[in-house]
Design a protein around this motif. Structure first.
Motif, PDB file in Angstrom:
ATOM      1  N   ALA A   1     -11.979 -51.740  46.681  1.00 19.41           N
ATOM      2  CA  ALA A   1     -13.348 -51.294  46.951  1.00 19.41           C
ATOM      3  C   ALA A   1     -13.645 -51.336  48.443  1.00 19.41           C
ATOM      4  N   GLY A   2     -14.396 -50.340  48.895  1.00 22.76           N
ATOM      5  CA  GLY A   2     -14.884 -50.338  50.267  1.00 22.76           C
ATOM      6  C   GLY A   2     -13.890 -49.954  51.337  1.00 22.76           C
ATOM      7  N   ILE A   3     -12.761 -49.353  50.951  1.00 21.79           N
ATOM      8  CA  ILE A   3     -11.770 -48.932  51.941  1.00 21.79           C
ATOM      9  C   ILE A   3     -12.047 -47.482  52.347  1.00 21.79           C
ATOM     10  N   PRO A   4     -12.455 -47.229  53.599  1.00 23.65           N
ATOM     11  CA  PRO A   4     -12.720 -45.855  54.023  1.00 23.65           C
ATOM     12  C   PRO A   4     -11.466 -44.987  53.888  1.00 23.65           C
ATOM     13  N   HIS A   5     -11.630 -43.767  53.413  1.00 24.06           N
ATOM     14  CA  HIS A   5     -10.473 -42.880  53.243  1.00 24.06           C
ATOM     15  C   HIS A   5     -10.929 -41.436  53.110  1.00 24.06           C
ATOM     16  N   GLU A   6      -9.971 -40.547  53.260  1.00 21.64           N
ATOM     17  CA  GLU A   6     -10.234 -39.126  53.029  1.00 21.64           C
ATOM     18  C   GLU A   6      -8.992 -38.475  52.455  1.00 21.64           C
ATOM     19  N   TYR A   7      -9.203 -37.358  51.755  1.00 19.61           N
ATOM     20  CA  TYR A   7      -8.106 -36.603  51.154  1.00 19.61           C
ATOM     21  C   TYR A   7      -7.836 -35.355  51.985  1.00 19.61           C
ATOM     22  N   LYS A   8      -6.563 -35.033  52.112  1.00 24.71           N
ATOM     23  CA  LYS A   8      -6.170 -33.814  52.804  1.00 24.71           C
ATOM     24  C   LYS A   8      -5.146 -33.086  51.946  1.00 24.71           C
ATOM     25  N   VAL A   9      -5.385 -31.808  51.654  1.00 23.11           N
ATOM     26  CA  VAL A   9      -4.493 -31.020  50.808  1.00 23.11           C
ATOM     27  C   VAL A   9      -3.317 -30.530  51.644  1.00 23.11           C
ATOM     28  N   LEU A  10      -2.085 -30.733  51.143  1.00 22.94           N
ATOM     29  CA  LEU A  10      -0.888 -30.354  51.894  1.00 22.94           C
ATOM     30  C   LEU A  10      -0.156 -29.151  51.297  1.00 22.94           C
ATOM     31  N   SER A  11      -0.554 -28.710  50.118  1.00 22.83           N
ATOM     32  CA  SER A  11       0.118 -27.578  49.485  1.00 22.83           C
ATOM     33  C   SER A  11      -0.922 -26.600  48.949  1.00 22.83           C
TER      34      SER A  11
ATOM     35  N   LYS B   1     -14.068 -36.909  51.895  1.00 21.53           N
ATOM     36  CA  LYS B   1     -14.108 -38.035  52.829  1.00 21.53           C
ATOM     37  C   LYS B   1     -15.124 -39.061  52.358  1.00 21.53           C
ATOM     38  N   ARG B   2     -14.703 -40.310  52.288  1.00 17.19           N
ATOM     39  CA  ARG B   2     -15.601 -41.415  51.937  1.00 17.19           C
ATOM     40  C   ARG B   2     -15.590 -42.403  53.101  1.00 17.19           C
ATOM     41  N   GLU B   3     -16.587 -42.351  53.902  1.00 18.22           N
ATOM     42  CA  GLU B   3     -16.643 -43.193  55.095  1.00 18.22           C
ATOM     43  C   GLU B   3     -16.793 -44.672  54.746  1.00 18.22           C
ATOM     44  N   ASP B   4     -17.412 -44.962  53.618  1.00 21.80           N
ATOM     45  CA  ASP B   4     -17.603 -46.346  53.203  1.00 21.80           C
ATOM     46  C   ASP B   4     -16.704 -46.724  52.026  1.00 21.80           C
ATOM     47  N   GLY B   5     -15.751 -45.862  51.698  1.00 22.63           N
ATOM     48  CA  GLY B   5     -14.865 -46.128  50.586  1.00 22.63           C
ATOM     49  C   GLY B   5     -15.553 -45.946  49.248  1.00 22.63           C
ATOM     50  N   TYR B   6     -14.884 -46.363  48.190  1.00 24.13           N
ATOM     51  CA  TYR B   6     -15.446 -46.289  46.845  1.00 24.13           C
ATOM     52  C   TYR B   6     -15.916 -47.682  46.456  1.00 24.13           C
ATOM     53  N   PRO B   7     -16.967 -47.811  45.658  1.00 21.36           N
ATOM     54  CA  PRO B   7     -17.533 -49.139  45.378  1.00 21.36           C
ATOM     55  C   PRO B   7     -16.725 -50.034  44.448  1.00 21.36           C
ATOM     56  N   CYS B   8     -15.632 -49.535  43.884  1.00 21.29           N
ATOM     57  CA  CYS B   8     -14.786 -50.385  43.041  1.00 21.29           C
ATOM     58  C   CYS B   8     -13.334 -49.938  43.194  1.00 21.29           C
TER      59      CYS B   8
END
Length: 284
Positions: free
Chosen positions: A74-84, A35-42
Motif C-alpha cells: 500500500a502507498g507505493i507510488p507507481h505508473e504503468y507504461k505500455v510496451l507493446s 499513474k498513481r502518485e500516492d500508490g494504491y491504498p492496499c
C-alpha cells in the motif's frame, strides 16, 4: 475467453476483522497508461496476460511480460507504461487485519518481478475469476478472504524470482528421491551423500531443492519423516518396544529417539502411545 471485467466487493466493519479482505479483481484486455502518485491504498497485484508493459517505481522500471506479475504494498507510488501493441492485465487488490503478516510469512518479494510457467493455474487465473464471479455475488466476507489466501498460496507454489525454481518445480524434481525416502527412511545409509547419489545432483543442489520446496534442510526433512513414521508405529506396533521402534526408524539408539521425539512432540514416545490408547478406550 474472458472479457473486460472489474468486480468491487462490499466491505463491512465485521469484514475488517478478517485476516484477508478481497477488495477488487479485474481484467483489462488493453491496459492503458496509468499513474498513481500516492500508490494504491492496499496490497495490489498486477500480472500480464498478453503482451508486455512496465511498472515504473521511484527508482526503477520493471518490465512485465506474459506470465509475469508484481505485488505492491500500500502507498507505493507507481505508473504503468505500455510496451507493446497490446497489454492485457489481471489484477487483485486486498487488505485485512493480517494481510501484511501473511505476505511477510509467505516471503513474497514486494515490487519485484515474479514469473511462473504457462501450464500453471496462474496463467489462466483471469478466466477462472471471470467464470467464478460472472453469476455469483457471494464472495465478500469469509469467502473473499479464502479466495485471497488461495491465490497467495498459488503464487507461493508456482512463482519464482530471478529464474530460480518455484516450490512446485523443486518438489517435482525431488519426487524420485522422496519416493526412495519413503522406502528407506530407516536405513543407516541414508544421508546427504546417499540423497545426492539417488538424485544424481550435487549435495549442495539437494540442499537447495529441499530448502526451496520445504523450508528445511535434507537432514531436517528426514528427521521429520522418521518422527512421523515413528508415531504411526507407536500406535500400530503394539508389541514393539521403544528400542525396537528406534532401531526401525534409523535413530542411533533408544535414548536419542526418546530425546528427539520429546523435543518435537512434547511427550516421550511411551507417553504418546499410552495417551493414544487411553483415548481410544474412552471413545469405545
Amino acid at each position: 475467453m474472458a472479457i473486460d471485467y472489474r468486480k468491487f466487493f462490499v466491505i463491512t466493519e465485521t469484514d475488517r476483522k478478517l485476516p484477508l479482505i478481497l477488495e477488487t479483481v479485474g481484467y483489462e484486455s488493453q491496459q492503458l497508461y496509468y499513474k498513481r502518485e500516492d500508490g494504491y491504498p492496499c496490497f495490489h497485484w498486477l500480472q500480464t496476460i498478453e503482451g508486455s508493459g512496465e511498472i515504473i517505481l521511484d527508482n526503477q522500471s520493471i518490465k512485465l511480460g506474459e506470465n509475469q506479475g508484481m505485488l505492491l504494498a500500500a502507498g507505493i507510488p507507481h505508473e504503468y507504461k505500455v510496451l507493446s501493441s497490446k497489454w492485457s492485465t489481471w489484477y487483485m487488490t486486498f487488505d485485512g487485519a493480517l494481510a501484511a503478516s501473511i505476505v511477510y510469512a509467505l516471503e513474497f518479494p514486494l515490487s519485484t518481478q515474479i514469473s511462473w510457467g504457462i501450464d500453471t493455474p496462474l496463467a489462466s487465473i483471469h478466466e477462472y475469476f471471470y467464470e467464478k464471479y460472472r453469476y455469483s455475488y457471494d464472495f465478500t466476507g469469509m469467502n473473499g478472504s479464502l479466495e485471497v489466501y488461495q491465490f497467495l498460496t498459488l503464487l507461493k507454489k508456482h512463482g519464482n524470482v530471478n529464474k530460480s525454481a518455484s516450490i512446485s518445480q523443486s518438489h517435482e524434481r525431488l519426487l524420485p528421491l522422496l519416493f526412495q525416502l519413503e522406502q528407506n527412511f530407516g536405513s543407516a545409509d541414508v544421508g546427504l551423500a546417499w540423497m545426492s547419489t539417488e538424485l544424481g545432483v550435487s549435495p549442495q543442489h539437494v540442499n537447495t531443492l529441499f530448502r526451496k520446496a520445504f523450508g528445511l534442510s535434507p537432514y531436517q526433512y528426514l528427521l521429520q519423516l522418521r518422527l512421523q513414521k515413528s508415531k504411526e508405529l507407536l500406535i500400530t506396533g503394539h508389541n514393539l518396544t521403544i528400542k525396537q521402534i528406534a532401531e526401525t526408524m534409523g535413530f542411533l539408539d533408544a535414548s536419542h529417539f526418546i530425546s528427539t521425539f520429546r523435543k518435537s512432540v512434547g511427550l516421550t514416545p511411551e507417553v504418546f502411545r499410552n495417551q493414544y490408547h487411553k483415548n481410544q478406550i474412552e471413545k469405545g
